[in-house]
Design a protein around this motif. Structure first.
Motif, PDB file in Angstrom:
ATOM      1  N   LYS A 223       0.822  -1.212   0.000  1.00  8.04           N
ATOM      2  CA  LYS A 223       0.000   0.000   0.000  1.00  8.04           C
ATOM      3  C   LYS A 223       0.853   1.258   0.000  1.00  8.04           C
ATOM      4  CE  LYS A 223      -4.403  -1.453   1.980  1.00  8.04           C
ATOM      5  NZ  LYS A 223      -5.155  -1.125   0.749  1.00  8.04           N
ATOM      6  N   ASP A 224       1.905   1.241   0.801  1.00 11.63           N
ATOM      7  CA  ASP A 224       2.704   2.446   0.981  1.00 11.63           C
ATOM      8  C   ASP A 224       4.084   2.305   0.360  1.00 11.63           C
ATOM      9  OD1 ASP A 224       0.735   3.878   2.556  1.00 11.63           O
ATOM     10  OD2 ASP A 224       1.187   2.450   4.163  1.00 11.63           O
ATOM     11  N   HIS A 225       4.716   3.421   0.152  1.00 13.99           N
ATOM     12  CA  HIS A 225       6.083   3.488  -0.351  1.00 13.99           C
ATOM     13  C   HIS A 225       7.021   2.706   0.575  1.00 13.99           C
ATOM     14  CE1 HIS A 225      10.081   5.441  -0.501  1.00 13.99           C
ATOM     15  NE2 HIS A 225       9.858   5.488  -1.796  1.00 13.99           N
ATOM     16  N   SER A 226       8.005   2.025  -0.008  1.00 15.39           N
ATOM     17  CA  SER A 226       8.934   1.216   0.782  1.00 15.39           C
ATOM     18  C   SER A 226      10.362   1.700   0.584  1.00 15.39           C
ATOM     19  CB  SER A 226       8.844  -0.251   0.367  1.00 15.39           C
ATOM     20  OG  SER A 226       9.901  -1.004   0.945  1.00 15.39           O
ATOM     21  N   PRO A 227      11.149   1.780   1.672  1.00 16.02           N
ATOM     22  CA  PRO A 227      12.568   2.143   1.527  1.00 16.02           C
ATOM     23  C   PRO A 227      13.353   1.109   0.734  1.00 16.02           C
ATOM     24  CG  PRO A 227      12.077   1.424   3.777  1.00 16.02           C
ATOM     25  CD  PRO A 227      10.770   1.572   3.081  1.00 16.02           C
ATOM     26  N   LEU A 228      12.783  -0.086   0.560  1.00 14.04           N
ATOM     27  CA  LEU A 228      13.450  -1.114  -0.238  1.00 14.04           C
ATOM     28  C   LEU A 228      13.469  -0.746  -1.720  1.00 14.04           C
ATOM     29  CD1 LEU A 228      11.958  -4.333   1.397  1.00 14.04           C
ATOM     30  CD2 LEU A 228      14.215  -3.350   1.785  1.00 14.04           C
ATOM     31  N   ALA A 229      12.503   0.093  -2.136  1.00 20.72           N
ATOM     32  CA  ALA A 229      12.441   0.541  -3.528  1.00 20.72           C
ATOM     33  C   ALA A 229      12.114   2.037  -3.507  1.00 20.72           C
ATOM     34  CB  ALA A 229      11.385  -0.238  -4.288  1.00 20.72           C
ATOM     35  N   PRO A 230      13.080   2.884  -3.156  1.00 18.30           N
ATOM     36  CA  PRO A 230      12.808   4.293  -2.838  1.00 18.30           C
ATOM     37  C   PRO A 230      12.245   5.121  -3.987  1.00 18.30           C
ATOM     38  CG  PRO A 230      15.178   3.855  -2.949  1.00 18.30           C
ATOM     39  CD  PRO A 230      14.505   2.533  -2.975  1.00 18.30           C
TER      40      PRO A 230
END
Length: 321
Positions: A223-230
């Motif tokens: 659902k939300d933005h992930s630091p794994l794929a910035p």
């Protein structure tokens, strides 16, 4: 009296099992991967194989057994000796989805003893740069304009990416054509070549190609933005907030493996995945370490997780054809 005559056999069996566990491991251990080299399962397996072998004091030998959506590998492990020397790295497709799709498979979920969950991550929705699609909204619009004309590539029928795409079709109310391959790397290559237009791919397979400009990343399936794929939006930001799905990898051995061996494997897995360099390497490819607290806890997780995947298989009318 009749039952007493079997007591020595039972005690002998328990004694033999304890001796086997005490001496374990005393030779190399096979780690079976159900997909071709280069995909997410293979990437996770190769990241953990050396530290896992160091924790156990024996080398881990990786064997890739692609085919039938990882069922070939799963069946091999299910039918292996329950001695801890043959391990399966598996996702929901091997453990929950394939048995639901094909009740006549040569194995069933109860043929495995869970060791531990290893990782979790979303899938990445990525397109061929020449497809003229720059966002999830544009993808949905194009799919609705000409139903079935967009071909999406995945690592196989019943794989987590396939189920992620099926759920996307439900939520977005679109129809696309599934093109299954024998592994994630083969699926990605088909999109890079323009033979298929998009993929629902695992981060280790897709992110390097996005960073190299060979694919265009539209969104991750969280659902939300992930630091794994910035640099890639989550589904809320991408405009489809009701869509979210993640998949995991875990380790399994054949049912009947002695509890002491299962515990040794669990403890070695904990030691391997908690190493900072292993966690960092997996994170660079968009994968989070997600360890179970015990083999029993992983088993309880699987019971609940299976309900989600089986429901999705039925509601999306997914088949092996």
């Amino acid at each position: 009296m009749r039952h007493l005559k079997f007591l020595p056999l039972v005690l002998f069996g328990l004694l033999a099992s304890n001796i086997q566990a005490q001496n374990y491991p005393n030779k190399p251990i096979k780690l079976i991967v159900g997909f071709a080299p280069g995909g997410a399962a293979d990437y996770v397996a190769r990241n953990i194989s050396v530290p896992l072998g160091q924790a156990l004091g024996q080398p881990i030998v990786i064997e890739n057994k692609p085919g039938a959506g990882s069922s070939i590998a799963a069946e091999q492990v299910a039918k292996s000796a329950p001695d801890g020397y043959t391990i399966l790295i598996a996702s929901p497709s091997s453990i929950s989805v394939n048995p639901a799709l094909s009740p006549k498979l040569g194995y069933k979920p109860s043929d495995f003893q869970p060791i531990s969950k290893l990782t979790s991550s979303p899938v990445v929705i990525a397109v061929y740069p020449g497809a003229g699609i720059n966002s999830i909204k544009e993808l949905i619009a194009k799919a609705k304009q000409d139903p079935g004309s967009l071909n999406y590539a995945t690592s196989g029928n019943g794989s987590a990416p396939h189920l992620a795409a099926a759920l996307f079709g439900q939520v977005a109310d679109v129809k696309m054509t599934h093109i299954p391959f024998r592994g994630g790397s083969l699926a990605i290559q088909s999109v890079i070549a323009g033979d298929t237009q998009l993929t629902f791919g695992t981060p280790p397979s897709v992110l390097p190609m996005i960073q190299a400009g060979r694919l265009k990343g539209l969104a991750i399936s969280a659902k939300d933005h992930s630091p794994l794929a910035p640099n890639i939006p989550g589904m809320k930001e991408a405009g489809l907030p009701d869509y979210a799905i993640e998949f995991w990898y875990g380790l399994f051995v054949p049912a009947g493996t002695p509890p002491a061996i299962v515990q040794k494997l669990f403890e070695a897995t904990q030691a391997a995945l908690k190493q900072p360099n292993v966690k960092a390497s997996l994170a660079r490819e968009g994968t989070d370490v997600s360890l179970s607290s015990s083999p029993a806890q992983f088993g309880k997780f699987l019971t609940e997780d299976e309900k989600f995947w089986v429901k999705l298989v039925k509601s999306a009318d997914v088949s092996v054809d």
